[in-house]
Write an enzyme that holds these catalytic residues in place. Sequence first.
Site, PDB file in Angstrom:
ATOM      1  N   TYR A 153     -52.021 -32.162  -8.242  1.00 42.25           N
ATOM      2  CA  TYR A 153     -53.255 -31.397  -8.349  1.00 42.25           C
ATOM      3  C   TYR A 153     -54.302 -32.266  -9.025  1.00 42.25           C
ATOM      4  O   TYR A 153     -53.968 -33.100  -9.887  1.00 42.25           O
ATOM      5  CB  TYR A 153     -53.045 -30.146  -9.204  1.00 42.25           C
ATOM      6  CG  TYR A 153     -52.247 -29.054  -8.534  1.00 42.25           C
ATOM      7  CD1 TYR A 153     -52.878 -28.045  -7.812  1.00 42.25           C
ATOM      8  CD2 TYR A 153     -50.863 -29.013  -8.617  1.00 42.25           C
ATOM      9  CE1 TYR A 153     -52.154 -27.034  -7.194  1.00 42.25           C
ATOM     10  CE2 TYR A 153     -50.123 -28.014  -8.002  1.00 42.25           C
ATOM     11  CZ  TYR A 153     -50.781 -27.018  -7.294  1.00 42.25           C
ATOM     12  OH  TYR A 153     -50.061 -26.020  -6.681  1.00 42.25           O
ATOM     13  N   TYR A 187     -44.211 -30.643  -3.806  1.00 46.02           N
ATOM     14  CA  TYR A 187     -44.315 -31.488  -5.005  1.00 46.02           C
ATOM     15  C   TYR A 187     -43.297 -31.041  -6.053  1.00 46.02           C
ATOM     16  O   TYR A 187     -42.863 -29.891  -6.051  1.00 46.02           O
ATOM     17  CB  TYR A 187     -45.739 -31.442  -5.588  1.00 46.02           C
ATOM     18  CG  TYR A 187     -46.154 -30.076  -6.095  1.00 46.02           C
ATOM     19  CD1 TYR A 187     -45.886 -29.689  -7.407  1.00 46.02           C
ATOM     20  CD2 TYR A 187     -46.787 -29.169  -5.267  1.00 46.02           C
ATOM     21  CE1 TYR A 187     -46.258 -28.433  -7.864  1.00 46.02           C
ATOM     22  CE2 TYR A 187     -47.161 -27.923  -5.716  1.00 46.02           C
ATOM     23  CZ  TYR A 187     -46.892 -27.559  -7.019  1.00 46.02           C
ATOM     24  OH  TYR A 187     -47.238 -26.318  -7.464  1.00 46.02           O
ATOM     25  N   ARG A 208     -41.191 -27.771  -5.299  1.00 47.55           N
ATOM     26  CA  ARG A 208     -41.816 -26.549  -4.770  1.00 47.55           C
ATOM     27  C   ARG A 208     -42.228 -26.843  -3.329  1.00 47.55           C
ATOM     28  O   ARG A 208     -42.778 -27.915  -3.049  1.00 47.55           O
ATOM     29  CB  ARG A 208     -43.094 -26.200  -5.543  1.00 47.55           C
ATOM     30  CG  ARG A 208     -42.874 -25.746  -6.962  1.00 47.55           C
ATOM     31  CD  ARG A 208     -43.814 -24.605  -7.281  1.00 47.55           C
ATOM     32  NE  ARG A 208     -43.398 -23.402  -6.572  1.00 47.55           N
ATOM     33  CZ  ARG A 208     -44.166 -22.347  -6.342  1.00 47.55           C
ATOM     34  NH1 ARG A 208     -45.414 -22.352  -6.757  1.00 47.55           N
ATOM     35  NH2 ARG A 208     -43.698 -21.305  -5.704  1.00 47.55           N
ATOM     36  N   HIS A 211     -47.697 -25.395  -0.617  1.00 46.13           N
ATOM     37  CA  HIS A 211     -48.359 -24.080  -0.687  1.00 46.13           C
ATOM     38  C   HIS A 211     -49.803 -24.246  -1.117  1.00 46.13           C
ATOM     39  O   HIS A 211     -50.183 -25.264  -1.691  1.00 46.13           O
ATOM     40  CB  HIS A 211     -47.627 -23.158  -1.679  1.00 46.13           C
ATOM     41  CG  HIS A 211     -47.540 -23.726  -3.056  1.00 46.13           C
ATOM     42  ND1 HIS A 211     -46.540 -24.592  -3.439  1.00 46.13           N
ATOM     43  CD2 HIS A 211     -48.336 -23.583  -4.147  1.00 46.13           C
ATOM     44  CE1 HIS A 211     -46.716 -24.947  -4.687  1.00 46.13           C
ATOM     45  NE2 HIS A 211     -47.813 -24.348  -5.157  1.00 46.13           N
ATOM     46  N   HIS A 213     -52.555 -21.931  -3.385  1.00 50.13           N
ATOM     47  CA  HIS A 213     -52.688 -20.757  -4.261  1.00 50.13           C
ATOM     48  C   HIS A 213     -53.972 -19.998  -3.955  1.00 50.13           C
ATOM     49  O   HIS A 213     -55.017 -20.616  -3.676  1.00 50.13           O
ATOM     50  CB  HIS A 213     -52.776 -21.194  -5.726  1.00 50.13           C
ATOM     51  CG  HIS A 213     -51.539 -21.847  -6.251  1.00 50.13           C
ATOM     52  ND1 HIS A 213     -50.531 -21.142  -6.863  1.00 50.13           N
ATOM     53  CD2 HIS A 213     -51.151 -23.137  -6.272  1.00 50.13           C
ATOM     54  CE1 HIS A 213     -49.586 -21.972  -7.249  1.00 50.13           C
ATOM     55  NE2 HIS A 213     -49.931 -23.201  -6.907  1.00 50.13           N
TER      56      HIS A 213
HETATM   57  C1  BEZ Z   1     -47.337 -24.131  -9.148  1.00 50.32           C
HETATM   58  O1  BEZ Z   1     -48.389 -24.685  -9.346  1.00 50.32           O
HETATM   59  O2  BEZ Z   1     -47.195 -23.653  -8.049  1.00 50.32           O
HETATM   60  C2  BEZ Z   1     -46.236 -24.062 -10.171  1.00 50.32           C
HETATM   61  C3  BEZ Z   1     -45.822 -25.224 -10.801  1.00 50.32           C
HETATM   62  C4  BEZ Z   1     -44.824 -25.148 -11.763  1.00 50.32           C
HETATM   63  C5  BEZ Z   1     -44.239 -23.930 -12.059  1.00 50.32           C
HETATM   64  C6  BEZ Z   1     -44.639 -22.787 -11.413  1.00 50.32           C
HETATM   65  C7  BEZ Z   1     -45.648 -22.848 -10.447  1.00 50.32           C
HETATM   66 FE    FE Z   2     -48.656 -24.835  -7.014  1.00 50.84          FE
END
Ligand code: BEZ
Ligand code: FE
Length: 273
Positions: A153, A187, A208, A211, A213
């Site tokens: 990010y 990531y 993860r 995605h 947000h």
């Molecule tokens: C996120 O940015 O999606 C995220 C990263 C670490 C823990 C939970 C969510």
């Molecule tokens: Fe995220």
Amino acid sequence: MNESLTHNVTEAFGACADARTKEIVTALVRHLHAFAREVNLTHDEWRQGIEFLTATGKKCDGIRQEFILLSDTLGLSIVLDDINQHHEEAATESSLLGPFYRDGVKESGFGANIAQSEGEPVFFHGAVRDATSGKPVANALIEVWQTAPNGMYEGQDPDQPEGNLRGRFRTNADGAYAFHSIKPTSYPIPTDGPVGQMLVATGRHPMRPAHIHFRIDAPGYAQLTTALYSADDPYVNSDAVFGVKPSLVIEYAPRENGYDVARDFTLIAKERA
Ligand code: BEZ
Ligand code: FE
């Protein structure tokens, strides 16, 4: 086994004047005791646990919150989300906010491009609607944020321009929103702390799935924090923080020079929340 020990401890909170505090603390005691008994916890293991929690606290500062990461990786955050979200079928399901949300991003116009990084272009568009009536919600604030193709990010990565891949938009009179971006990338969550060590020690990966947000606010509606997950991502069924819900998994439809994502969001009116 001396069951009266647990009873004695919960009784010690008998004079607690606040009913909710008493409910929480006595339930915590009962579950903690049951946990220690279930696994026959040794003194050494108890000490390791204390050391792990101490290290978790030491890793926290104004930006890094290792306890939330621990909550995320133990699935507690998504259980909380499940307890507190509205299980109204027509409402968009929520997902984790995560640590990379940033306030104060400048507002962009309908159809703006939020990407200053090279990537596969995506046109995101749709409408914000009332979950009950289906009517469009005008002037809703939509905030979006996602990673660059390097999996970072803006804010984690000094090489990305200020505000890269972050957007703030208002829906128009038809409740519609639209913006251009690039396809998000999977990531790893931060692994340089005790939570990362826990994942290694337990044979878990830190990834993860890709995605984007969304956080949506509109007057008279409950705030929606959610994310859209890429169906073609290798980690879509093994998210390290359990945020993926089937209704939030999307396909990127190929279009000329990139992809198209058409997606509506439905909000719950505050009086129903
Ligand atoms: C996120 O940015 O999606 C995220 C990263 C670490 C823990 C939970 C969510
Ligand atoms: Fe995220």
